[in-house]
Design an enzyme around this catalytic site. Structure first.
Site, PDB file in Angstrom:
ATOM      1  N   LYS A 263       0.675  -1.195   0.115  1.00 49.29           N
ATOM      2  CA  LYS A 263      -0.276   0.083   0.070  1.00 49.29           C
ATOM      3  C   LYS A 263       0.810   1.129   0.144  1.00 49.29           C
ATOM      4  O   LYS A 263       0.704   2.312  -0.742  1.00 49.29           O
ATOM      5  CB  LYS A 263      -0.744  -0.048   0.983  1.00 49.29           C
ATOM      6  CG  LYS A 263      -1.901   0.979   1.171  1.00 49.29           C
ATOM      7  CD  LYS A 263      -2.673   1.083   2.720  1.00 49.29           C
ATOM      8  CE  LYS A 263      -2.352   1.993   3.508  1.00 49.29           C
ATOM      9  NZ  LYS A 263      -2.232   3.375   2.753  1.00 49.29           N
ATOM     10  N   ARG A 264       1.986   1.246   0.669  1.00 45.78           N
ATOM     11  CA  ARG A 264       2.785   2.097   0.678  1.00 45.78           C
ATOM     12  C   ARG A 264       3.380   2.676  -0.617  1.00 45.78           C
ATOM     13  O   ARG A 264       3.414   3.748  -1.053  1.00 45.78           O
ATOM     14  CB  ARG A 264       4.176   2.190   1.631  1.00 45.78           C
ATOM     15  CG  ARG A 264       3.971   2.993   3.030  1.00 45.78           C
ATOM     16  CD  ARG A 264       5.090   2.332   4.014  1.00 45.78           C
ATOM     17  NE  ARG A 264       4.853   0.861   4.574  1.00 45.78           N
ATOM     18  CZ  ARG A 264       5.781  -0.162   4.213  1.00 45.78           C
ATOM     19  NH1 ARG A 264       6.736   0.390   3.810  1.00 45.78           N
ATOM     20  NH2 ARG A 264       5.275  -1.264   4.849  1.00 45.78           N
TER      21      ARG A 264
END
Ligand code: GLU
Length: 507
Positions: A263-264
Site C-alpha cells: 500500500k505504501r
C-alpha cells in the site's frame, strides 16, 4: 470406482483492513477455477487473531467481491452446508484436534510466559521456538507428565505448539511450482492453539479446509513458507488422503520489480492498491480504491487476471465469462508479475470503449448528480457518451470532457482568440447567427457544410473561425468534433452560446 470430487475452493482472508489487489486476484483465480470446473467458491473469514480484528473489514470484503462480480457460493453472509464460515464462530472445533496432536506426540504444551519469551528474544538474536531450544524451555517435553497435568488443572496459561521433526523433508506438488520441498529443521514450532483457546491460523486453516471439503487450496506465494506446517498437520491428523491440491500464486511486484507491491508503494507512486476506498476506523485515514478512482469492475478484473496469467495468445481483453472459459492453472507463471499502473489505465480505457452506454449510464448519472446535474433525456446523455467515450481513461473524466453538454460555459478561454480578433470576425459571427436561426436540417454534416461555405464567402481563413466557434460552445479548446457538439446541443442552445460567447470576446 473412484468418482471425481466436486471442486471446492476458498478465499480465506483475515479481516484486517482494505483488500489489496493481490487479494482480489487470489479471489479471481479461485473463482475462475471453480467456475471452469463447475465447482463451488467459498468465502471463509479467518478472524482467529482478535488482536488484529478491524471493525468493518468483513463488510468491506463482501462489498468488494460484489463490486467485482466475484460472489461466493458459500460465505458468512450467504450461509451454506459447511458453516459457520467465520473462524471465531468455529472456536469449539479446534481444541480437540490440538489435544489429539499432543496425545499422538506431534505437538506439546508450552507454558512459557510472554515475559519469559520476551527475555529469550532479548538475549538470543533471531530467537525461534524450535527443535534447537525446545528442550530447554518450559513445555511438556521438559516438564514431567504429572506436573503438566497439575499445571493445566490449575488453569495455568499454555499454548500448544507443533513439534517439528528434525532433518526430515516435507514435500508436495504445487500446481504452479511443481514439486516443492522443505527441510523441517529450518521451520520453527508454530503455535497451534493460543492461550485464549483460539486456534492460530495454522491449525484453523487445516481443520477448516478439511471440514469444508476444500479440494484445492490456492493462495499467494507469501504463504509458501507456512506450507510445510500445514502439510504435516494434514498428515498428523490422519487426513493426508483428503489434503487439497496446493497452488501458490506469484506475487504482484512493485513497478520496478523489486519486491512485493505494498500500500505504501501506491501512496508513494500515486496509484491505488486497494480495490475500494478504505477508511481506517482507528486513524480515520482514507485510502483511495480503484473503484472510486473511476475503474470499471470489468477492467479491474481483466487487468488482475493478466497479472501472472495469459491464455497463450496475444489477447489481453477478456470478459469474466471469457476468462472462466479459458482459465487454466498451468498458464499461471511462477515469476512475480510487475504492477504497471499505465497498463491498468489502458485496460480501463479499453473497457469504457467496449461497454454499452446503458452499462455506463448509471455511473455517469451518479457522477452528474454529484455535480448537481439531473439528466432527464437519456437519449441525449447516451449521445454525449458516445461522442466522448474514447477520451475517457477513468469514468470521472466524463465530467471534465463533457460537462459543457449539460452546463453552459461560465468562463471562456479567450487569450489566444482575443489577440487575433478583428472586425471581420465580428461581422462573420453577427451575420451567421441569424442565418443559423433559420437553418435546416440541424445536423452535423449539413451544419459543417454550411459553416464552411459561409467562411469561404467571407474571405476569412477556415482555421481562424473554427476555434472561436468551439470556445463559444465549450468554453475551452477541447472536446469532440465541433459540429457534433452544435448538433447535439441543438439550435437554441447553440445560438444562445454563440451570442454569449461573442459578447465575451468583444467585452
Ligand atoms: N488467512 C490467510 C490470509 O489472510 C489465508 C491464507 C490461506 O489461504 O491459507 O490470507
Amino acid at each position: 470406482m473412484s468418482t471425481e470430487k466436486k471442486v471446492r475452493v476458498r478465499f480465506a482472508p483475515s479481516p484486517t483492513g482494505g483488500l489489496h489487489l493481490g487479494g482480489v486476484r487470489t479471489v479471481l483465480f479461485n473463482y475462475l477455477f471453480a467456475k471452469s470446473h463447475g465447482g463451488q467458491f467459498i468465502l471463509r473469514i479467518e478472524d482467529t487473531d482478535q488482536t488484529r480484528y478491524v471493525a468493518g473489514a468483513e463488510e468491506y470484503i463482501n462489498t468488494c467481491l460484489k463490486w467485482c462480480g466475484l460472489e461466493p457460493d458459500e460465505s458468512p453472509e450467504k450461509g451454506g452446508n459447511y458453516g459457520p464460515y467465520r473462524q471465531s464462530e468455529r472456536k469449539s472445533r479446534y481444541k480437540g484436534f490440538a489435544e489429539q496432536l499432543v496425545a499422538d506426540g506431534y505437538a506439546y504444551y508450552a507454558f512459557d510466559t510472554p515475559e519469559e519469551l520476551d527475555a529469550q528474544r532479548k538475549s538470543v538474536p533471531n530467537f525461534k521456538y524450535s527443535h534447537e531450544n525446545r528442550n530447554q524451555l518450559r513445555n511438556s517435553l521438559t516438564i514431567d507428565e504429572a506436573e503438566v497435568s497439575s499445571l493445566i488443572a490449575s488453569g495455568a496459561p499454555y499454548v500448544i505448539r507443533i513439534k517439528m521433526p528434525i532433518n526430515e523433508t516435507v514435500s508436495f506438488d504445487d500446481m504452479i511450482r511443481g514439486n516443492v520441498s522443505f527441510d523441517t529443521s529450518l521451520v520453527d514450532d508454530k503455535v497451534l492453539l493460543k492461550a485464549d483457546g483460539m486456534p492460530t491460523y495454522h491449525l484453523a486453516v487445516v481443520v477448516d479446509d478439511y471440514q469444508m471439503k476444500i479440494t484445492h487450496a490456492f493462495r499467494g506465494e507469501e504463504w509458501l513458507p507456512s506450507a510445510p506446517v500445514h502439510v504435516l498437520l494434514w498428515e498428523y491428523l490422519g487426513w493426508s488422503e483428503e489434503m487439497p491440491q496446493w497452488a501458490h500464486f506469484p506475487l504482484i511486484l512493485k513497478p520496478d520489480g523489486h519486491g512485493k507491491l505494498s500500500k505504501r508503494d501506491g501512496d508513494r507512486l500515486g496509484f491505488p492498491v486497494y480495490a475500494m476506498n478504505w477508511k481506517d476506523p482507528q486513524t480515520g485515514i482514507l485510502t483511495q480504491g480503484f473503484k472510486e478512482l473511476g475503474f470499471l469492475p470489468e477492467a479491474f478484473i481483466n487487468m488482475l487476471a493478466l497479472l501472472g496469467w495469459n491464455d497463450g495468445t496475444e489477447q489481453e481483453l477478456f470478459s469474466l465469462q471469457e476468462l472462466a472459459n479459458k482459465f487454466t492453472i498451468d498458464r499461471i507463471s511462477k515469476a512475480g508479475a510487475k504492477f504497471d499502473f499505465e497498463k491498468a489505465k489502458w485496460f480501463n480505457h479499453e473497457w469504457i470503449k467496449r461497454l454499452d452506454n446503458a452499462d455506463l449510464g448509471p455511473y455517469i448519472k451518479r457522477l452528474l448528480a454529484a455535480h448537481e446535474v439531473v439528466v432527464e433525456d437519456e437519449k441525449y446523455l447516451y449521445s454525449v457518451l458516445s461522442l466522448v467515450k474514447d477520451r475517457l481513461i477513468f469514468m470521472d473524466d466524463f465530467w471534465e470532457q463533457a460537462a459543457f453538454f449539460f452546463v453552459r460555459p461560465a468562463n471562456y478561454d479567450l487569450d489566444a482568440i482575443q489577440k487575433k480578433w478583428n472586425d471581420e470576425k465580428t461581422d462573420f459571427f453577427q451575420s451567421i447567427i441569424p442565418q443559423l436561426e433559420a437553418f435546416e436540417p440541424w445536423r452535423t454534416e449539413e451544419l459543417e457544410h454550411f459553416y464552411k461555405l459561409a467562411i469561404q464567402s467571407s474571405g476569412l481563413k477556415l482555421g481562424e473561425l473554427m476555434l472561436p466557434f468551439r470556445v463559444m460552445l465549450v468554453g475551452g479548446k477541447y472536446g469532440p468534433h465541433v459540429f457534433d457538439i452544435a448538433s447535439l446541443l441543438g439550435r437554441d442552445e447553440t445560438i444562445a452560446r454563440m451570442k454569449k460567447g461573442l459578447a465575451a470576446i468583444l467585452a
